[in-house]
Scaffold this active site. Structure first.
Site, PDB file in Angstrom:
ATOM      1  N   HIS A 107      -7.976   1.200   1.594  1.00  0.00           N
ATOM      2  CA  HIS A 107      -7.860   0.883   3.035  1.00  0.00           C
ATOM      3  C   HIS A 107      -8.758   1.812   3.879  1.00  0.00           C
ATOM      4  O   HIS A 107      -8.297   2.513   4.778  1.00  0.00           O
ATOM      5  CB  HIS A 107      -6.394   0.973   3.504  1.00  0.00           C
ATOM      6  CG  HIS A 107      -6.130   0.156   4.728  1.00  0.00           C
ATOM      7  ND1 HIS A 107      -4.977  -0.553   4.931  1.00  0.00           N
ATOM      8  CD2 HIS A 107      -6.891  -0.105   5.811  1.00  0.00           C
ATOM      9  CE1 HIS A 107      -5.030  -1.179   6.096  1.00  0.00           C
ATOM     10  NE2 HIS A 107      -6.188  -0.916   6.652  1.00  0.00           N
ATOM     11  N   GLU A 165       0.852  -1.194   0.000  1.00  0.00           N
ATOM     12  CA  GLU A 165       0.000   0.000   0.000  1.00  0.00           C
ATOM     13  C   GLU A 165       0.881   1.234   0.000  1.00  0.00           C
ATOM     14  O   GLU A 165       1.917   1.221   0.672  1.00  0.00           O
ATOM     15  CB  GLU A 165      -0.910  -0.025   1.236  1.00  0.00           C
ATOM     16  CG  GLU A 165      -1.928  -1.147   1.145  1.00  0.00           C
ATOM     17  CD  GLU A 165      -2.861  -1.233   2.364  1.00  0.00           C
ATOM     18  OE1 GLU A 165      -2.888  -0.304   3.180  1.00  0.00           O
ATOM     19  OE2 GLU A 165      -3.551  -2.250   2.477  1.00  0.00           O
TER      20      GLU A 165
HETATM   21  P1  NAD Z   1      -9.865 -10.497  15.929  1.00  0.00           P
HETATM   22  O1  NAD Z   1      -8.541 -10.846  16.512  1.00  0.00           O
HETATM   23  O2  NAD Z   1     -10.957 -10.075  16.836  1.00  0.00           O
HETATM   24  O3  NAD Z   1     -10.405 -11.721  15.065  1.00  0.00           O
HETATM   25  C1  NAD Z   1      -9.588 -12.486  14.245  1.00  0.00           C
HETATM   26  C2  NAD Z   1     -10.184 -13.886  14.202  1.00  0.00           C
HETATM   27  O4  NAD Z   1      -9.459 -14.646  13.257  1.00  0.00           O
HETATM   28  C3  NAD Z   1     -10.067 -14.627  15.527  1.00  0.00           C
HETATM   29  O5  NAD Z   1     -11.333 -15.085  15.952  1.00  0.00           O
HETATM   30  C4  NAD Z   1      -9.126 -15.782  15.227  1.00  0.00           C
HETATM   31  O6  NAD Z   1      -9.493 -16.966  15.931  1.00  0.00           O
HETATM   32  C5  NAD Z   1      -9.345 -15.972  13.746  1.00  0.00           C
HETATM   33  N1  NAD Z   1      -8.249 -16.646  13.077  1.00  0.00           N
HETATM   34  C6  NAD Z   1      -6.919 -16.524  13.302  1.00  0.00           C
HETATM   35  N2  NAD Z   1      -6.238 -17.337  12.479  1.00  0.00           N
HETATM   36  C7  NAD Z   1      -7.159 -17.978  11.719  1.00  0.00           C
HETATM   37  C8  NAD Z   1      -7.074 -18.938  10.691  1.00  0.00           C
HETATM   38  N3  NAD Z   1      -5.902 -19.382  10.259  1.00  0.00           N
HETATM   39  N4  NAD Z   1      -8.219 -19.362  10.135  1.00  0.00           N
HETATM   40  C9  NAD Z   1      -9.424 -18.909  10.535  1.00  0.00           C
HETATM   41  N5  NAD Z   1      -9.561 -18.011  11.530  1.00  0.00           N
HETATM   42  C10 NAD Z   1      -8.444 -17.544  12.101  1.00  0.00           C
HETATM   43  O7  NAD Z   1      -9.560  -9.365  14.835  1.00  0.00           O
HETATM   44  P2  NAD Z   1     -10.575  -8.291  14.248  1.00  0.00           P
HETATM   45  O8  NAD Z   1     -10.529  -7.085  15.092  1.00  0.00           O
HETATM   46  O9  NAD Z   1     -11.871  -8.910  13.972  1.00  0.00           O
HETATM   47  O10 NAD Z   1      -9.822  -7.946  12.882  1.00  0.00           O
HETATM   48  C11 NAD Z   1      -9.841  -8.853  11.791  1.00  0.00           C
HETATM   49  C12 NAD Z   1      -8.952  -8.376  10.662  1.00  0.00           C
HETATM   50  O11 NAD Z   1      -9.413  -7.122  10.155  1.00  0.00           O
HETATM   51  C13 NAD Z   1      -7.515  -8.157  11.029  1.00  0.00           C
HETATM   52  O12 NAD Z   1      -6.688  -8.630  10.001  1.00  0.00           O
HETATM   53  C14 NAD Z   1      -7.390  -6.668  11.103  1.00  0.00           C
HETATM   54  O13 NAD Z   1      -6.067  -6.251  10.866  1.00  0.00           O
HETATM   55  C15 NAD Z   1      -8.313  -6.256  10.003  1.00  0.00           C
HETATM   56  N6  NAD Z   1      -8.794  -4.870  10.074  1.00  0.00           N
HETATM   57  C16 NAD Z   1      -8.869  -4.169   8.892  1.00  0.00           C
HETATM   58  C17 NAD Z   1      -9.316  -2.862   8.905  1.00  0.00           C
HETATM   59  C18 NAD Z   1      -9.407  -2.072   7.644  1.00  0.00           C
HETATM   60  O14 NAD Z   1      -9.235  -0.887   7.689  1.00  0.00           O
HETATM   61  N7  NAD Z   1      -9.700  -2.683   6.542  1.00  0.00           N
HETATM   62  C19 NAD Z   1      -9.696  -2.270  10.109  1.00  0.00           C
HETATM   63  C20 NAD Z   1      -9.651  -3.031  11.274  1.00  0.00           C
HETATM   64  C21 NAD Z   1      -9.209  -4.331  11.234  1.00  0.00           C
END
Ligand code: NAD
Length: 539
Positions: free
Chosen positions: A285, A266
């Protein structure tokens, strides 16, 4: 007014309300610098105790190594893939993120883009701007009745599930790390195998963190398994979906469409092939880019960084032993006692430490592990040639040095307060050190090896083994008096008359090496050790 104790560097753009939480604290000085070249950051990072930013600044091992004062890295957001967390943990630097604040914003935009795509909203809006009326060509489709597979049923995944049900979607989830009861609570049907989930998905939406396991989780094979009606969304992290494979699958019509907010690199390259595909909706993003989310994450992260610096509250640190808030206040005297027992045990052990086991008897089962970490902190302080050992890196450093660790909690057998027993091993020796907390805040050392003692775990302690013959206390007292050393507490214990005895003596100041030699030369003494127990304590 006293000078601020802590300097915090704010990089990237962190919402002003959050920064104010730091700025308004009398012991914190805030320096705000926008994102800039890494060389400049490296040059001055050693002047800061903490750093807080968003995802633009990469906090590499170099930055962490160079930041010799750093204790806390704050991230006003969720993902910490811009931070070398492993290195931070090794160095004892807490990494704090703000996991809760932007959940709803991401969940909302996911449905925003889905509906935009199905109803051709971007094309409709631009055609209207162009003076057209393309009512016939822009007929869309409903969300209702489709099957959505949510990979990663964490915070965002859960919010997607709730909203998905409201839209009449069939909601399936794939997350091997979440319990069945959580699936039930969210009304999500569990699919245990990701490949099977792909067979069932009309919509595949990713909400997993970027880890070694999830990097490339959706590649050519996975895309091939999805049907030609399938829509893929990546609003998690770039790299989870293989971009080249995605471009190919879209070009060949093997999936219907993709909505992507995050990219392997990015900003996305101007000429990236994803930009030119008709069945793709890209956003730069934007998942967490709402006023609400930015304010929430800034408040959450800044408050956590402030508390970590000022009170040692590490409950928000993703790489620490989850103690904080009111709970930290409650167990702080116990943590201090454990740390002192660790120091004492290590000092009395003739060879290197190879194992440490902590047994905590008291009403707080969750305290046992932090207490072990605190005891390790004490035992390894000034022993390991690197930066301070703390609750963040204690276990890591111990494991690295092959020190076996264990902790247990037992319910208290009496009402007399809380007790800690430390069993430490080194070479062929095993030593037990005990301590008790009397009246909630008053720590005492109650056992050294086989001897029952009762002494405050503070300042300088002389621990002497001697033959149990008359006059020893007098001679030790006289010598210390001649050396001008004042005795604060003197505790003598023995197992049986005429056998071996142990004296634990707390003195003001400390003895120089030659003074220790004079003490050891007293005929009745078998050995004597001086242990600096310290006064201040920081978890
Ligand atoms: P979180 O930690 O609450 O949830 C992540 C989930 O993924 C967990 O329940 C975990 O058990 C599961 N997980 C981990 N490894 C796995 C695998 N191999 N297979 C299946 N499930 C698996 O995180 P969150 O707050 O829900 O965030 C999720 C994602 O969104 C992250 O990658 C975060 O960086 C991203 N995010 C993106 C933005 C954006 O601007 N687009 C904003 C916030 C978060």
């Amino acid at each position: 007014m006293t000078d601020p104790q802590y300097r915090v560097l704010v990089t990237d753009e962190v919402d002003a309300e959050g920064v104010a939480l730091l700025r308004n604290h009398p012991s914190i000085e805030v320096v705000e610098r926008p994102t800039r070249p890494i060389e400049e950051l490296l040059e001055e990072i050693d002047q800061y105790d903490a750093m807080i930013g968003r995802s633009a600044t990469r906090i590499s091992a170099d930055v962490l190594d160079q930041g010799t004062r750093l204790r806390v890295i704050g991230r006003a957001g969720v993902g910490v893939d811009n931070v070398d967390v492993e290195r931070a943990t090794e160095l004892g630097i807490a990494v704090i993120n703000a996991p809760g604040g932007n959940t709803v914003s991401v969940a909302e935009i996911v449905f925003g883009v889905l509906i935009s795509h199905l109803r051709h909203i971007p094309a409709a809006a631009s055609s209207m701007k162009a003076g057209e009326w393309r009512r016939l060509q822009l007929g869309g489709a409903e969300l209702r009745g489709r099957t959505i597979v949510i990979a990663g049923l964490g915070r965002i995944g859960s919010e997607i599930a709730r909203r998905g049900r409201v839209f009449g979607l069939k909601v399936l989830g794939y997350d091997p790390y979440v319990s069945d009861s959580r699936f039930e609570e969210l009304g999500v049907e569990r699919v245990v195998d990701f490949q099977t989930a792909l067979d069932l998905a009309d919509i595949l939406t990713l909400h997993v963190p970027l880890t070694s396991e999830t990097r490339g989780m959706v590649g050519a094979n996975e895309l091939a398994r999805l049907g030609p009606r399938a829509i893929v969304l990546n609003f998690a992290r770039g790299g989870i979906v293989d971009e080249a494979a995605l471009v190919e699958a879209l070009q060949q019509g093997r999936i219907a469409a993709a909505m992507v907010d995050v990219f392997a690199k990015e900003p996305l390259a101007k000429d990236h092939p994803l930009r030119n595909l008709p069945n793709v909706l890209l956003t730069p993003h934007l998942g967490a880019s709402t006023a609400e989310a930015q304010r929430n994450v800034a408040l959450e992260a800044c408050a956590a960084v402030r508390d970590a610096l000022v009170t040692g509250d590490l409950s928000a640190a993703m790489n620490a032993a989850g103690v904080g808030g009111a709970a930290l206040g409650e167990i702080r005297p116990l943590l201090q006692l454990a740390e002192r027992l660790g120091r004492l045990g290590r000092a009395l052990l003739p060879t290197g430490l190879s194992a440490m086991e902590l047994r905590y008897s008291g009403p707080r089962p969750t305290a046992a592990r932090p207490l072990l970490l605190s005891a390790l902190q004490g035992a390894m302080q000034n022993v390991v040639e690197r930066r301070a050992i703390n609750l963040v890196n204690a276990q890591h450093v111990a494991a690295e040095r092959g020190i076996e660790t264990a902790w247990t909690h037992v319910s208290p057998s009496h009402e007399l307060g809380e007790e800690i027993e430390l069993r430490i091993e080194g070479g062929a020796r095993s030593l037990r050190i005990g301590g008790a907390l009397l009246g909630e805040s008053h720590g005492r050392i109650t056992r050294i090896g086989a001897f029952r003692v009762d002494i405050a775990p503070r300042g300088t302690l002389l621990v002497m083994r001697n033959r149990d013959v008359p006059g020893v206390i007098g001679r030790v007292g006289t010598l210390l008096g001649e050396l001008g050393v004042n005795i604060a507490e003197y505790h003598q214990a023995r197992l049986q008359a005429g056998g071996e005895a142990l004296a634990a003596v707390q003195i003001d100041g400390s003895l120089a090496a030659e003074q220790m030699e004079m003490l050891c030369a007293l005929p009745e003494l078998l050995d004597a050790k001086q242990v600096e127990m310290g006064w201040d304590y920081r978890p």
